[in-house]
Design an enzyme around this catalytic site. Structure first.
Site, PDB file in Angstrom:
ATOM      1  N   ARG A  68      48.941  -6.517  -7.401  1.00 29.49           N
ATOM      2  CA  ARG A  68      50.399  -6.589  -7.469  1.00 29.49           C
ATOM      3  C   ARG A  68      50.886  -6.852  -8.892  1.00 29.49           C
ATOM      4  NH1 ARG A  68      52.862  -8.249  -2.197  1.00 29.49           N
ATOM      5  NH2 ARG A  68      54.491  -9.223  -3.433  1.00 29.49           N
TER       6      ARG A  68
ATOM      7  N   PRO B 273      50.875  -2.077  -3.400  1.00 29.62           N
ATOM      8  CA  PRO B 273      51.671  -2.818  -2.409  1.00 29.62           C
ATOM      9  C   PRO B 273      50.787  -3.664  -1.505  1.00 29.62           C
ATOM     10  CG  PRO B 273      51.400  -0.554  -1.681  1.00 29.62           C
ATOM     11  CD  PRO B 273      50.750  -0.642  -3.041  1.00 29.62           C
ATOM     12  N   LYS B 274      50.182  -4.683  -2.084  1.00 26.92           N
ATOM     13  CA  LYS B 274      49.159  -5.453  -1.388  1.00 26.92           C
ATOM     14  C   LYS B 274      49.713  -6.720  -0.762  1.00 26.92           C
ATOM     15  CE  LYS B 274      45.277  -3.740  -4.113  1.00 26.92           C
ATOM     16  NZ  LYS B 274      44.035  -4.074  -4.825  1.00 26.92           N
ATOM     17  N   ALA B 275      49.193  -7.035   0.417  1.00 28.11           N
ATOM     18  CA  ALA B 275      49.489  -8.282   1.115  1.00 28.11           C
ATOM     19  C   ALA B 275      48.201  -8.760   1.773  1.00 28.11           C
ATOM     20  CB  ALA B 275      50.588  -8.079   2.151  1.00 28.11           C
TER      21      ALA B 275
END
Length: 255
Positions: A114, A120-122
């Protein structure tokens, strides 16, 4: 005389916490990166709701690629697993993929993706393993199942050149950095790609995919309307740094 950290030292601090950074500022090489990729058809309206301009989708082929990637060994991060969705798009005359969502079980890789880039990492709990005669990929959000993917295990060889083309397409992402007043300081479309994959194994085969609704991992908002193809690839690779291709604050494409 009291001393504090000086400006030159501060400018070498690439991430926080300053005395124990979340990730190391080193070049990253992926070894034995294992992909399960399933391409499926979805609703064109669902794609239009999530793909940013100036990227364009093909309404006649509204496709999504769900993937689970098991990282065998990664410089500075060690093994981890990642899952997410990518959407085939065009930017001008170039075909590529828009990275829509990614879920990882490594905080360091999430933070670096990020902050250093624009992935778009979570956080999530993805997994990839062989079970009986199937390759099984899953994604959980907490205790709740979000996705289950299965593919026949190593049933048909896939041409290594086709595998290389599949994982080397240009990828696009949104890079946003908010200002303290709530307006964006940075708002760009960026591009990267893999340029040096070493294909070790590659297979094709039948596959199935189930997506389950979850407010924090809304993969099911791009519903499965039919499986197009599936692949299982093992490779070594390096990711190129991202470069901006469109600035939304000035509405200019980078030259």
């Amino acid at each position: 005389m009291e001393r504090t950290v000086n400006r030159a030292q501060i400018l070498t601090t690439v991430n926080t916490p300053a005395t124990a950074p979340a990730y190391a500022p080193v070049a990253v090489r992926f070894t034995d990166r294992e992909y399960l990729s399933i391409v499926y058809r979805t609703d064109p309206e669902a794609l239009r709701a999530v793909v940013p301009e100036p990227l364009r989708i093909d309404p006649a082929e509204p496709l999504v690629r769900f993937e689970v990637m098991k990282m065998g060994d990664v410089t500075a991060y060690g093994p981890y697993v990642e899952a997410g969705q990518a959407i085939p798009v065009r930017f001008g005359d170039e075909r590529g993929e828009y990275l829509h969502a990614m879920y990882l079980d490594s905080f360091a890789a999430t933070a670096a993706g990020r902050e250093v880039s624009a992935y778009p990492k979570a956080m999530g709990t993805p997994a990839l393993h062989a079970e009986h005669a199937a390759l099984v990929g899953t994604l959980d959000c907490g205790s709740v199942r979000v996705a289950t993917a299965t593919m026949g295990y190593k049933q048909r060889p896939l041409d290594p050149e086709l595998a290389r083309e599949q994982i080397s397409v240009p990828t696009y992402m949104l890079k946003t950095v908010p200002g303290y007043d709530g307006t964006p300081r940075v708002c760009e479309l960026v591009r990267t790609r893999i340029t040096d994959p070493v294909i070790k194994e590659s297979y094709a085969g039948p596959a199935r995919l189930q997506l389950f609704a979850h407010v924090l991992a809304p993969l099911a908002d791009l519903p499965v309307r039919g499986i197009v193809s599936a692949s299982h690839i093992v490779t070594d690779l390096t990711l190129d740094p991202v470069v901006p291709v469109h600035d939304y604050l000035t509405e200019e494409d980078a030259s």
